[in-house]
Design a protein around this motif. Structure first.
Motif, PDB file in Angstrom:
ATOM      1  N   ASP A 284     -43.794  70.811   2.666  1.00 42.64           N
ATOM      2  CA  ASP A 284     -43.334  69.633   3.419  1.00 42.64           C
ATOM      3  C   ASP A 284     -43.070  69.994   4.875  1.00 42.64           C
ATOM      4  O   ASP A 284     -43.455  69.273   5.800  1.00 42.64           O
ATOM      5  CB  ASP A 284     -42.044  69.073   2.795  1.00 42.64           C
TER       6      ASP A 284
ATOM      7  N   LYS B 285     -48.259  67.500   2.650  1.00 48.69           N
ATOM      8  CA  LYS B 285     -47.593  66.685   1.641  1.00 48.69           C
ATOM      9  C   LYS B 285     -48.283  66.761   0.281  1.00 48.69           C
ATOM     10  O   LYS B 285     -47.614  66.777  -0.754  1.00 48.69           O
ATOM     11  CB  LYS B 285     -47.500  65.239   2.123  1.00 48.69           C
TER      12      LYS B 285
ATOM     13  N   ASN C  55     -46.459  68.025  -3.113  1.00 48.69           N
ATOM     14  CA  ASN C  55     -46.353  67.262  -4.358  1.00 48.69           C
ATOM     15  C   ASN C  55     -46.848  68.060  -5.562  1.00 48.69           C
ATOM     16  O   ASN C  55     -46.310  67.938  -6.669  1.00 48.69           O
ATOM     17  CB  ASN C  55     -47.123  65.951  -4.238  1.00 48.69           C
TER      18      ASN C  55
ATOM     19  N   ARG D 102     -38.376  63.870  -3.764  1.00 50.30           N
ATOM     20  CA  ARG D 102     -39.202  64.337  -2.650  1.00 50.30           C
ATOM     21  C   ARG D 102     -40.623  63.789  -2.755  1.00 50.30           C
ATOM     22  O   ARG D 102     -41.252  63.459  -1.741  1.00 50.30           O
ATOM     23  CB  ARG D 102     -39.226  65.871  -2.617  1.00 50.30           C
ATOM     24  N   GLN D 103     -41.140  63.674  -3.970  1.00 44.85           N
ATOM     25  CA  GLN D 103     -42.481  63.097  -4.127  1.00 44.85           C
ATOM     26  C   GLN D 103     -42.506  61.641  -3.679  1.00 44.85           C
ATOM     27  O   GLN D 103     -43.456  61.202  -3.031  1.00 44.85           O
ATOM     28  CB  GLN D 103     -42.925  63.215  -5.586  1.00 44.85           C
TER      29      GLN D 103
ATOM     30  N   GLN E 150     -40.489  60.312  -1.474  1.00 44.20           N
ATOM     31  CA  GLN E 150     -40.363  60.335  -0.016  1.00 44.20           C
ATOM     32  C   GLN E 150     -41.707  60.643   0.648  1.00 44.20           C
ATOM     33  O   GLN E 150     -41.976  60.178   1.756  1.00 44.20           O
ATOM     34  CB  GLN E 150     -39.324  61.376   0.405  1.00 44.20           C
ATOM     35  N   ASN E 151     -42.536  61.427  -0.041  1.00 44.35           N
ATOM     36  CA  ASN E 151     -43.827  61.802   0.528  1.00 44.35           C
ATOM     37  C   ASN E 151     -44.888  60.717   0.380  1.00 44.35           C
ATOM     38  O   ASN E 151     -45.960  60.820   0.978  1.00 44.35           O
ATOM     39  CB  ASN E 151     -44.341  63.088  -0.142  1.00 44.35           C
TER      40      ASN E 151
ATOM     41  N   GLU F 131     -46.858  57.470   1.052  1.00 41.83           N
ATOM     42  CA  GLU F 131     -47.052  56.519   2.145  1.00 41.83           C
ATOM     43  C   GLU F 131     -47.024  55.135   1.520  1.00 41.83           C
ATOM     44  O   GLU F 131     -48.003  54.678   0.929  1.00 41.83           O
ATOM     45  CB  GLU F 131     -48.368  56.788   2.866  1.00 41.83           C
TER      46      GLU F 131
END
Length: 845
Positions: free
Chosen positions: A241, A246, A250, A274-275, A277-278, A280
């Protein structure tokens, strides 16, 4: 038979005693000491070490907002006192290791015969390491490397030595040595995993994330410890990250998720977050992201981590402009019992930002106060929020001032018929509300009030203007109203709850009672409000000027302190459309031009630019627009002018400071530097005109600039310094031990005073009176004093005056008088030197 058993036991006992000897190198002795050390002393020591490590892990709170450290261990900056331990279990482990060495070491002819002693030194080093005594720990690991080069623990000792070097901040040395460890062909798989993980940490410490990523992934693939595997893969995801990769991040987080219950749940939950958040978030992905977050929240195993999950749900809704849902989830996050203070600070801060954007400034300020309570004071985050909170005080002050004056002016500008209609509607609504509330049963009203109070005290919903109940007049008034509504008008007496209610209160009021209350309370009377409408044109003009100045200040604050250019532009646009004073027009246009430029409104910015250049060609604003660098080069910019005046103040040029400050205050009206000039002017007036002028000047600054640093400083001086300076009565000379000799000169003879000072200095030097000094002090607008300091008594001062007056060598014919140092200070503060001389019947000699 019994005799045989006794003999056998005696032989076993003798063999055991013989085996206890550490000086005989035989099979029995070696094995007795090895077995005893391994299965007794070292076993108990390792148990204590594991208990201590578990306690450290439980106390350690990972910061998932930043890249996790490889090892979960909080290093304290506090220096431990002798005998003090991070955890008593580490002291026990160290004692066991030392005991094993002292009682079971078989160092014969320079060689250790007990194969467990290297294990004892390894335990000793680890216990010291976790106890944060890194230098003694390093000694233990180095002892193994130097004395036991063939030990089966040699590689483990090398790794622990480099871990210790890293704690001592020798990262480059650790990198070099760990690379050598990894080059060993006979390195066990778990040791290779640990060495790779430690090398990754060393690279992180030296800001080499690329190198750290490679090593941490190797460690994750090799380790047989699933807890470590989950942590290492999570760190790998964080590093991807950080490097902007990204997709790879993941994949690393997938490795954590796939471990499921084999690794701590917290890693898995944070990997999911976190996934998300990554992702789009496009229109098609919104549903998927929301579903994944909702599933996380519903999973019973994730209950300990609901604060983080709710926070992420709040962030998701906030990004989708669903502010209401976002606020709900931020508050849910706060309601979850948690020791994650940083997460709570983010909840509070975001709620503060939401209320700020909605112009609920007092509520926003309360949220920022809560944010600060969750942050350590020596952190960057704390300082940033503290600055924002302090700046918000200015916003609240000027917004309240603008809203109040705008409302008054709006009503004052209505026709009499419109004013009558306005307040008739208002009082009618008040009467209807009073009738409706009075008609409710007392129990129902109390229940409503109870639940309303509960709502107000819900975590995450701070009450603006919070504090002790009786310090808030609004809450006090509300409380009185609620008491009378519920209990009626009761006398102050024992058992007031069970005593007979007054006929006029409590329960359900009838129509007659309501009408009586309405008739007596002026707030229901239209005429009460009509009489309060200001009519004086001068007063209305003053309110309008205050309104315009408040909007000007808000325009500057929003842009310069909050980067809220749209809000700033709105305030300045209103100001310019509201017939502003001449002094505000040019600076308002300039700052609006800056706002338009930063907002990308190029047409509007160009129009204002041309207006300023052609309408005010000689102004400093026009010069700045045409040559932005001129502000730094211009010796007449406000800060340079202030510095020049402050230098003049230090040189006692008080007349210049006062006159120039007055000119600049008018010229720079509205600039944030104005309070500095006001306070400097007050100080100069105090020096020149005395106590009353100083007090008046400080009071003006404190009242007119209460939110500025200068205003706060003035208020502090008013409350702390002024009372001590107010005393103007002179003291008896008998209690003083320091005196001065004064020569007075009219202001018109300032050159003569300077010449006289140099002459006195020459006399003092010739007489070798090294303890004396001479100064030229401003007294007031008409007189200056040449002051000779350093006389221990009045007699010494009078004797010196007599000497220079009568000695033909010096030819000093200027009259003088002496005064004690405390009385001179009083005379300078209150400008009452003539009163002093009259009171003592002393005239200049």
């Amino acid at each position: 038979m019994k005799e045989f058993l006794k003999g056998f036991l005696l032989l076993v006992l003798l063999a055991s005693i013989a085996g206890c000897s550490r000086k005989k190198n035989n099979f029995l002795n070696r094995n007795w000491h090895a077995v005893t050390a391994e299965y007794n002393t070292l076993y108990n020591g390792n148990l204590a070490l594991e208990l201590g490590k578990e306690a450290l892990n439980e106390a350690y709170l990972d910061d998932y907002w930043n890249i996790l450290p490889v090892e979960r261990m909080q290093v304290s900056d506090r220096v431990l006192a002798p005998g003090e331990n991070v955890n008593p279990n580490f002291a026990v482990a160290e004692q066991k290791a030392v005991r094993a060495i002292q009682r079971h070491s078989m160092l014969l002819e320079g060689s250790e015969k007990n194969p467990q002693i290297d294990e004892a030194y390894l335990l000793l080093g680890k216990a010291r390491y976790f106890d944060q005594r890194f230098v003694p720990a390093l000694e233990a690991f180095n002892y193994i490397l130097h004395k036991y080069p063939l030990s089966n623990t040699i590689n483990e000792a090398r790794i622990w030595r480099e871990k210790t070097n890293m704690r001592l901040e020798f990262d480059e040395l650790a990198i070099k040595n760990l690379k050598k460890v990894l080059e060993s062909e006979n390195l066990e798989k778990q040791n290779r995993a640990e060495a790779s993980a430690m090398l990754a940490q060393a690279y992180l410490n030296t800001n080499s994330p690329d190198s750290a990523l490679t090593r941490i992934k190797t460690a994750a693939e090799l380790t047989g410890n699933k807890n470590e595997e989950g942590r290492y893969w999570f760190i790998a995801g964080q590093l991807h990250d950080f490097l902007g990769e990204k997709d790879s991040a993941n994949l690393a987080f997938d490795q954590v998720i796939d471990l499921n219950r084999k690794t701590p749940r917290i890693y898995r939950v944070n990997a999911f977050i976190r996934q998300i958040q990554n992702m789009e978030i496009t229109s098609g992905d919104k549903a998927e992201a929301l579903e994944r977050l909702t599933d996380l929240a519903k999973d019973r195993e994730n209950r300990p981590y609901l604060d983080k999950i709710y926070f992420q749900l709040a962030e998701f809704h906030y990004q989708q402009d669903s502010v209401g849902l976002a606020v709900d989830y931020y508050n849910r996050s706060l309601r979850v019992p948690s020791d994650n203070l940083y997460l709570q600070s983010l909840d509070y801060e975001t709620l503060g930002n939401i209320n700020f954007d909605a112009a609920n400034f007092e509520v926003a300020g309360a949220y920022y106060d809560s944010t600060l309570s969750k942050l350590a004071q020596n952190t960057r985050d704390y300082r940033l929020i503290k600055k924002k909170r302090d700046n918000l005080d200015d916003v609240i002050y000027y917004e309240n001032l603008a809203n109040k004056n705008d409302s008054i002016l709006y009503i004052a500008n209505l026709s009499e018929a419109e004013q009558l209609e306005y307040f008739t509607t208002y009082t009618t609504a008040l009467k209807e509300k009073a009738t409706s509330e009075a008609g409710q049963p007392a129990q129902q009203q109390a229940a409503q009030n109870f639940f309303e109070d509960k709502r107000r005290s819900t975590p995450g919903v701070p009450t603006p203007g919070g504090g002790f109940y009786f310090y808030n007049p609004t809450i006090v008034a509300y409380g009185k109203q609620e008491f009378f509504r519920t209990w009626g008008d009761r006398e102050l007496a024992d058992n007031w709850r069970t005593s007979q209610r007054s006929s006029s209160g409590g329960g359900n009021l009838n129509t007659e009672g309501i009408n009586e209350v309405v008739a007596m309370d002026p707030k229901f009377d239209v005429q009460f409000y009509l009489e309060k409408i200001p009519r004086d044109p001068a007063l209305l003009d003053s309110l309008k000027q205050e309104l315009n100045f408040a909007n000007y200040q808000l325009g500057l604050i929003y842009r310069e302190k909050f980067n809220e250019n749209k809000l700033a532009a709105q305030k300045l646009e209103f100001l310019l459309s509201n017939d502003p004073q001449e002094r505000l027009i040019l600076p308002a246009k300039y700052h609006l031009y800056k706002n338009y430029s930063e907002l990308g409104a190029l047409v509007e910015a160009e129009a204002l630019k041309n207006d300023i250049i052609y309408q005010y060609p000689d102004s400093r604003y026009a010069a700045i627009i045409q040559n932005p660098g001129s502000l730094l080069e211009d010796e007449n910019n406000p800060r340079a002018q202030y510095q020049e005046l402050y230098t003049a103040y230090e040189q006692q040029n008080y007349d210049k400071v006062i006159s120039e400050s007055e000119r600049l205050i008018q010229e720079l009206s509205g600039d944030e530097i104005i309070p500095k000039f006001e306070l400097l002017k007050a100080m100069a007036e105090g020096r020149l005109k005395g106590f009353e002028a100083y007090k008046e000047g400080l009071n003006y600054v404190a009242l007119n600039y209460p939110q500025s640093e200068e205003g706060k400083k003035a208020q502090e001086l008013m409350s702390k310094a002024i009372p001590g300076l107010a005393k103007k009565e002179f003291l008896q000379d008998t209690i003083a031990n320091s005196f001065k000799l004064i020569f007075s000169f009219e202001k018109t003879n300032s050159g003569e005073a300077a010449t006289f000072r140099r002459k006195i200095e020459g006399i003092i030097q010739e007489l070798n009176y090294g303890e004396m000094e001479v100064s030229l002090d401003v007294y007031d607008q008409n007189r200056d004093f040449v002051v000779v300091h350093g006389f221990p008594s009045a007699g010494n001062a009078a004797g010196f005056a007599e000497k220079i007056l009568t000695d033909n060598k010096y030819r000093i014919d200027k009259k003088s008088f002496y005064i004690s140092t405390p009385n001179y200070r009083i005379a300078q503060i209150h400008k009452n030197i003539d009163t002093y001389l009259e009171s003592l019947n002393q005239t200049p000699q």
